[in-house]
Design a protein around this motif. Structure first.
Motif, PDB file in Angstrom:
ATOM      1  N   LEU A  25     -14.172 -22.814   2.015  1.00  0.00           N
ATOM      2  CA  LEU A  25     -13.189 -21.773   2.300  1.00  0.00           C
ATOM      3  C   LEU A  25     -13.743 -20.636   3.160  1.00  0.00           C
ATOM      4  CD1 LEU A  25     -11.319 -21.666  -1.120  1.00  0.00           C
ATOM      5  CD2 LEU A  25     -10.493 -22.612   1.050  1.00  0.00           C
ATOM      6  N   SER A  26     -15.046 -20.527   3.274  1.00  0.00           N
ATOM      7  CA  SER A  26     -15.620 -19.490   4.133  1.00  0.00           C
ATOM      8  C   SER A  26     -16.014 -20.029   5.509  1.00  0.00           C
ATOM      9  CB  SER A  26     -16.830 -18.838   3.460  1.00  0.00           C
ATOM     10  OG  SER A  26     -17.852 -19.784   3.240  1.00  0.00           O
ATOM     11  N   ASN A  97      -3.698 -20.956  -4.449  1.00  0.00           N
ATOM     12  CA  ASN A  97      -2.948 -19.878  -3.815  1.00  0.00           C
ATOM     13  C   ASN A  97      -3.911 -18.836  -3.242  1.00  0.00           C
ATOM     14  OD1 ASN A  97      -3.524 -17.830  -5.844  1.00  0.00           O
ATOM     15  ND2 ASN A  97      -1.994 -18.798  -7.148  1.00  0.00           N
ATOM     16  N   PHE A  98      -3.372 -17.780  -2.625  1.00  0.00           N
ATOM     17  CA  PHE A  98      -4.227 -16.819  -1.938  1.00  0.00           C
ATOM     18  C   PHE A  98      -5.075 -16.011  -2.912  1.00  0.00           C
ATOM     19  CE2 PHE A  98      -5.628 -13.823   1.241  1.00  0.00           C
ATOM     20  CZ  PHE A  98      -5.622 -14.580   2.395  1.00  0.00           C
ATOM     21  N   LEU A  99      -4.580 -15.743  -4.098  1.00  0.00           N
ATOM     22  CA  LEU A  99      -5.399 -15.051  -5.095  1.00  0.00           C
ATOM     23  C   LEU A  99      -6.578 -15.939  -5.495  1.00  0.00           C
ATOM     24  CD1 LEU A  99      -6.036 -12.688  -6.930  1.00  0.00           C
ATOM     25  CD2 LEU A  99      -4.398 -13.627  -8.596  1.00  0.00           C
ATOM     26  N   HIS A 100      -6.339 -17.236  -5.682  1.00  0.00           N
ATOM     27  CA  HIS A 100      -7.429 -18.174  -5.964  1.00  0.00           C
ATOM     28  C   HIS A 100      -8.481 -18.113  -4.850  1.00  0.00           C
ATOM     29  CE1 HIS A 100      -4.242 -20.793  -8.194  1.00  0.00           C
ATOM     30  NE2 HIS A 100      -4.731 -19.868  -9.009  1.00  0.00           N
ATOM     31  N   PHE A 101      -8.007 -18.102  -3.596  1.00  0.00           N
ATOM     32  CA  PHE A 101      -8.894 -18.025  -2.426  1.00  0.00           C
ATOM     33  C   PHE A 101      -9.777 -16.776  -2.498  1.00  0.00           C
ATOM     34  CE2 PHE A 101      -9.186 -16.026   1.850  1.00  0.00           C
ATOM     35  CZ  PHE A 101      -9.992 -16.933   2.500  1.00  0.00           C
ATOM     36  N   LEU A 102      -9.175 -15.631  -2.776  1.00  0.00           N
ATOM     37  CA  LEU A 102      -9.932 -14.374  -2.850  1.00  0.00           C
ATOM     38  C   LEU A 102     -10.985 -14.422  -3.954  1.00  0.00           C
ATOM     39  CD1 LEU A 102      -6.986 -11.838  -2.390  1.00  0.00           C
ATOM     40  CD2 LEU A 102      -8.756 -12.413  -0.694  1.00  0.00           C
ATOM     41  N   VAL A 103     -10.612 -14.993  -5.086  1.00  0.00           N
ATOM     42  CA  VAL A 103     -11.533 -15.071  -6.220  1.00  0.00           C
ATOM     43  C   VAL A 103     -12.683 -16.025  -5.916  1.00  0.00           C
ATOM     44  CG1 VAL A 103     -11.736 -15.853  -8.619  1.00  0.00           C
ATOM     45  CG2 VAL A 103      -9.816 -14.387  -7.935  1.00  0.00           C
ATOM     46  N   ILE A 104     -12.387 -17.195  -5.383  1.00  0.00           N
ATOM     47  CA  ILE A 104     -13.434 -18.177  -5.067  1.00  0.00           C
ATOM     48  C   ILE A 104     -14.447 -17.577  -4.090  1.00  0.00           C
ATOM     49  CG2 ILE A 104     -13.898 -20.381  -3.902  1.00  0.00           C
ATOM     50  CD1 ILE A 104     -11.150 -21.332  -5.079  1.00  0.00           C
TER      51      ILE A 104
END
Length: 199
Positions: A25-26, A97-104
Motif C-alpha cells: 500500500l505504500s 476501506n480508506f480507514l483500513h488503509f490509513l491504519v495499515i
C-alpha cells in the motif's frame, strides 16, 4: 475538490501476504493496481504527506473508498495450469476501506484528525472464500476491523481509535469473524512483530 470516476486497469491484480500489506500500500506502482482513480488520488496525497488531504477526507465517506488486494493465506499454495504455464491460485480477494488503509500505513496523525464513530472503526475487512482453510496466523483477517489492523500494524492508531471510541470496551473486545476463531484485537497484538499493543 472535484473527483472523476475513472477506473484503472487491473484493479485487484496485486497479490501479497498479510505481513507485506504496508509495503504494497505504500508502493505507488502497486497501489495503483488496488483502487480506482479517485481513491488513488487521495491515497497518493497521503503518501506524499499533502496537508490538503485532511480537508478532502473530512468531506468523504471513508468506508466507500476501497482497495482490493489478493491475499496469499492458504495452508498451501495450489498451482493451476492454464495451458500457458502454471499460475498460483489467488482466491482470497480482500477489500479494505480508506480507514483500513490509513491504519495499515500507520498514518496516526490523519486518523487523529478525523471524526470517527465506533461503527466506522468496527467496519470489517471483507475477504472472500471464508470457508477455505488458511494458515493459522492469518485467520484473524476474516472480519478484521480497524482495531484488529491497528493491533497488527499501528500501536499509535490503536491508541487514537480507542480514545475516540464511545464504547471503548466494545472496541477492545470486538471479535472478528466467528468462523475463524473469533480473535479479539488482543490476540492479534500478540501475533504482531512489535507486540507493544498488548499493553
Amino acid at each position: 475538490m472535484i473527483f472523476h470516476r475513472h477506473h484503472l486497469d487491473n484493479i485487484g491484480s496485486i497479490s501479497t501476504i498479510l505481513e507485506d500489506l504496508p509495503k504494497v500500500l505504500s508502493n505507488k506502482k502497486q497501489l495503483s493496481k488496488t483502487c480506482n482513480r479517485d481513491t488513488l488520488d487521495l491515497a497518493q496525497k497521503v503518501l506524499c504527506s499533502d496537508k490538503s488531504v485532511l480537508e478532502d477526507l473530512k468531506n468523504l465517506d471513508l468506508l466507500r473508498l476501497k482497495f482490493k488486494i489478493n491475499l496469499n493465506i492458504l495452508l498451501r499454495h495450489p498451482i493451476r495450469d492454464t495451458g500457458n504455464g502454471a499460475t498460483p491460485i489467488r482466491n482470497f480477494a480482500a477489500e479494505f476501506n480508506f480507514l483500513h488503509f490509513l491504519v495499515i500505513l500507520n498514518k496516526s496523525k490523519i486518523v487523529n484528525a478525523l471524526t470517527l464513530n465506533d461503527e466506522q472503526i468496527l467496519t470489517p475487512v471483507f475477504v472472500s472464500n471464508q470457508q477455505e482453510q488458511v494458515r493459522r496466523k492469518n485467520a484473524w483477517i476474516f472480519g478484521a476491523t480497524s482495531v484488529h489492523l491497528a493491533s497488527m500494524f499501528s500501536y499509535q492508531c490503536l491508541k487514537m481509535m480507542i480514545a475516540k471510541a464511545t464504547d471503548k470496551e466494545r472496541l477492545i473486545r470486538c471479535p472478528n469473524d466467528l468462523n475463524h476463531r473469533g480473535m479479539a484485537p488482543l490476540h492479534v497484538a500478540a501475533m504482531s512483530l512489535e507486540p507493544i499493543a498488548i499493553k
